[in-house]
Design an enzyme around this catalytic site. Structure first.
Site, short mmCIF file in Angstrom:
data_model
loop_
_atom_site.label_atom_id
_atom_site.label_comp_id
_atom_site.label_asym_id
_atom_site.label_seq_id
_atom_site.Cartn_x
_atom_site.Cartn_y
_atom_site.Cartn_z
N HIS A 60 11.16 36.13 20.01
CA HIS A 60 12.11 36.49 18.96
C HIS A 60 12.02 37.98 18.70
CE1 HIS A 60 14.57 36.10 15.38
NE2 HIS A 60 13.68 36.83 14.73
N LYS A 115 30.37 47.00 39.24
CA LYS A 115 29.44 46.90 38.12
C LYS A 115 29.01 48.27 37.62
CE LYS A 115 30.55 43.46 38.47
NZ LYS A 115 31.28 42.61 39.43
N ASP A 170 31.55 34.01 52.56
CA ASP A 170 32.97 33.80 52.24
C ASP A 170 33.72 33.11 53.38
OD1 ASP A 170 32.45 35.13 49.92
OD2 ASP A 170 33.96 36.70 50.18
N GLY A 212 25.88 45.92 54.26
CA GLY A 212 26.02 45.58 52.83
C GLY A 212 27.35 44.92 52.54
N ALA A 232 45.39 41.36 42.87
CA ALA A 232 44.12 40.61 42.93
C ALA A 232 44.45 39.13 42.82
CB ALA A 232 43.19 41.06 41.81
N ALA A 288 28.70 36.25 46.36
CA ALA A 288 27.68 36.90 47.18
C ALA A 288 26.37 36.11 47.19
CB ALA A 288 27.42 38.31 46.64
N THR A 302 31.36 43.89 51.82
CA THR A 302 32.29 44.16 50.71
C THR A 302 31.53 44.26 49.39
OG1 THR A 302 34.03 42.96 51.85
CG2 THR A 302 34.32 43.28 49.48
P1 NAD Z 1 40.77 34.65 41.93
O1 NAD Z 1 41.04 33.44 42.72
O2 NAD Z 1 39.60 34.70 41.03
O3 NAD Z 1 42.03 34.97 41.01
C1 NAD Z 1 43.33 35.09 41.52
C2 NAD Z 1 44.29 34.94 40.35
O4 NAD Z 1 45.59 35.32 40.79
C3 NAD Z 1 44.40 33.51 39.84
O5 NAD Z 1 44.29 33.55 38.44
C4 NAD Z 1 45.80 33.06 40.29
O6 NAD Z 1 46.39 32.13 39.42
C5 NAD Z 1 46.54 34.39 40.30
N1 NAD Z 1 47.67 34.48 41.21
C6 NAD Z 1 47.74 34.03 42.49
N2 NAD Z 1 48.93 34.38 43.04
C7 NAD Z 1 49.60 35.08 42.09
C8 NAD Z 1 50.87 35.75 42.06
N3 NAD Z 1 51.69 35.75 43.12
N4 NAD Z 1 51.24 36.38 40.92
C9 NAD Z 1 50.43 36.38 39.83
N5 NAD Z 1 49.22 35.76 39.81
C10 NAD Z 1 48.80 35.14 40.93
O7 NAD Z 1 40.76 35.85 42.99
P2 NAD Z 1 40.33 37.38 42.85
O8 NAD Z 1 40.25 37.79 41.42
O9 NAD Z 1 41.26 38.12 43.76
O10 NAD Z 1 38.88 37.39 43.46
C11 NAD Z 1 38.69 37.04 44.83
C12 NAD Z 1 37.34 36.42 45.05
O11 NAD Z 1 36.34 37.39 44.84
C13 NAD Z 1 37.08 35.26 44.12
O12 NAD Z 1 37.23 34.06 44.82
C14 NAD Z 1 35.67 35.45 43.68
O13 NAD Z 1 34.87 34.47 44.27
C15 NAD Z 1 35.23 36.82 44.20
N6 NAD Z 1 34.81 37.66 43.09
C16 NAD Z 1 33.75 37.27 42.34
C17 NAD Z 1 33.34 38.05 41.28
C18 NAD Z 1 32.16 37.62 40.48
O14 NAD Z 1 31.44 36.73 40.93
N7 NAD Z 1 31.93 38.18 39.31
C19 NAD Z 1 34.01 39.21 40.96
C20 NAD Z 1 35.09 39.57 41.74
C21 NAD Z 1 35.48 38.79 42.80
#
Ligand code: NAD
Length: 470
Positions: free
Chosen positions: A446, A50, A315, A38, A272, A323, A40
């Site tokens: 509706h 979620k 990824d 499954g 993150a 995903a 990450t």
């Molecule tokens: P992300 O790329 O979405 O966001 C990273 C953020 O961190 C950006 O806004 C960037 O400007 C900021 N940043 C980078 N370096 C920094 C620093 N030193 N200090 C402060 N801010 C900084 O990455 P994420 O949120 O870590 O998510 C990782 C991956 O996981 C994403 O690429 C996404 O595809 C996936 N993800 C998807 C979902 C979804 O589809 N709903 C949800 C969670 C994660």
């Protein structure tokens, strides 16, 4: 020596879906994962997040329903909540295991490494087994990026996995990075009562999305008391001595000196700032599989790497790291290996589970122009949707982008209630090249939120019924 037609390395949504599809197409398949099946998404990402986001939404809406005459003192037993979340995850991992077995996929625990063109070694707890294969699909995923000085080995420094495994709701949390993970988890913790500060190096949250789309999310974040430090990065941290931590932040552009440092205290810090590919564990370099600068494996539309019989999906094969994109690419890779003629998808939706949610698919208006279309758009606000108002929601909109001449749908954006579900209809329309009139003349029940998509098409065609505000 074990022999298999297809060796799949990595059991996340890209790998296990590829394995199942290859099994359905009559191939013998071995799926190897060093962790839980499954990946990450199911174990430490999409699914547990979620579950917690949904529960936090329930708590928040009950606590804020006085205007509907509902008053309640809501207590959250976080221990019970996390146990329930873990049960949901277990149920789904067991389900995936069963699906793999039902499709003839052999599951194997361990770390696989390609040792020559058609053999891999699988090591598990000191035991090493060799498996011979015709084709390999590498679906080893990604790992969170660590910021210098912020090691995930230190207990107060969290990645998303650790944040989802917390045993208590923190009183104060600093979140570094206001992207997908930062915004989704900040909103969830804020709804459970945490004081959240987000440190984002750019000047807005969710920088991949337009201001129009993020404005309602910012508005709600303010209402939830979430604080932002824009244009700043986390520089350092230390223990305060009373079990808490102090995080030093500095301007992202390093021209401001010592005066520009600011300090935030918190119980924990969630980092993150993005994810990087896990492309260094499966012996790819030694086999000559090409990777680009950031380490992503280079592939074509069918998931083929530069090495004939080695494919990569999910990824590890680059953006978008989503995903469902990995699963779709996994199907395409399996079908290619089996000699079918798969059609790679035209569009891949993306969804952010913030409050409100954001969903996008296809081209934006400016991308459509850049690609030579003369775009036309239609935008319908949720404040004009009866169903949105009955759900206590009035922020956000549906926007459709189409080619003005042919009316063919090129893309769409939704910010608002159930955007994650609504975007699917727009995705279908874009993928199948439907037109604005196809959407506008499809009767939508509706009162539903989906009527907003039909109304947005009406807006683009110049004859909206329930709004005069284009
Ligand atoms: P992300 O790329 O979405 O966001 C990273 C953020 O961190 C950006 O806004 C960037 O400007 C900021 N940043 C980078 N370096 C920094 C620093 N030193 N200090 C402060 N801010 C900084 O990455 P994420 O949120 O870590 O998510 C990782 C991956 O996981 C994403 O690429 C996404 O595809 C996936 N993800 C998807 C979902 C979804 O589809 N709903 C949800 C969670 C994660």
């Amino acid at each position: 020596m074990q022999e298999t037609d297809v060796l799949v390395i990595g059991g996340g949504p890209a790998g296990y879906v590829a394995a199942i599809r290859a099994g359905q197409l009559g191939r013998t398949v071995t799926l190897v994962d060093r962790g839980d099946i499954g990946g990450t998404c199911l174990n430490h990402g999409c699914i547990p997040s979620k579950a917690l986001i949904d529960a936090a939404d329930d708590v928040h809406s009950i606590r804020n329903a006085e205007d509907r005459g509902i008053e309640a003192d809501v207590a959250v037993d976080f221990d019970q909540l996390t146990q329930w979340k873990d049960r949901v995850v277990r149920k789904l991992t067991k389900g995936v295991e069963k699906l793999c077995k039902a499709n003839g996929v052999t599951l194997q625990q361990g770390t696989a490494r390609l040792v020559d063109d058609h053999r891999a070694e699988i090591s598990n707890d000191g035991d090493i087994e060799t498996v011979a294969f015709d084709h390999a699909i590498v679906a080893t995923g990604s790992r969170p990026i660590e910021l210098p000085g912020f090691s995930f080995d230190d207990e107060p420094i969290l990645n998303a996995k650790a944040a989802l495994d917390l045993e208590e709701v923190p009183d104060e949390l600093v979140v570094v990075g206001g992207g997908y993970i930062g915004m989704e988890l900040s909103t969830m913790f804020a709804k459970l009562g945490t004081d959240v500060t987000i440190v984002e190096m750019l000047d807005a949250p969710l920088p991949r999305y337009s201001d129009d789309l993020t404005r309602p999310v910012r508005k709600k974040a303010d209402k939830l008391g979430m604080s932002f430090q824009f244009g700043r990065v986390a520089a350092d941290w230390e223990q305060t001595g009373d079990g808490r931590i102090r995080i030093t932040t500095e301007p992202a552009a390093d021209d401001a000196g010592e005066d520009a440092l600011e300090r935030l205290t918190a119980d924990k810090a969630l980092i993150a700032v993005g994810r990087s590919p896990v492309s260094d564990t499966a012996g790819l370099d030694a086999r000559g599989v090409e990777r680009e600068d950031k380490g992503f494996v280079e592939t074509d539309d069918l998931g083929r790497t530069n090495v004939d019989h080695v494919f990569a999906t999910g990824d590890v094969a680059g953006e978008p790291m989503l995903a469902h994109e990995g699963s779709a690419a996994g199907v395409v890779a399996a079908e290619t290996i089996a000699g079918a003629a798969p059609a790679p998808p035209r569009t891949v939706p993306s969804v952010v589970f913030t409050d409100p949610e954001i969903g996008t698919v296809g081209l934006t208006e400016s991308e459509a122009s850049e690609q030579g279309h003369e775009p036309t758009t239609g935008k319908f606000p949720f404040r004009a949707s009866g169903r949105a108002l009955t759900a206590g929601e009035r922020d956000g909109f549906v926007k459709l982008v189409a080619d003005a001449e042919s009316g063919t749908l090129l893309g769409g954006e939704v910010v608002g209630p159930e955007a994650s579900e609504l975007i699917a209809e727009i995705g279908l329309a874009v993928e199948q090249e439907l037109t604005l009139s196809d959407v506008a003349t499809t009767v939508h029940a509706h009162p539903t939120l989906s009527e907003a998509i039909m109304e947005a098409a009406d807006c683009a065609l110049g004859h909206p019924i329930h709004t005069f505000d284009r």
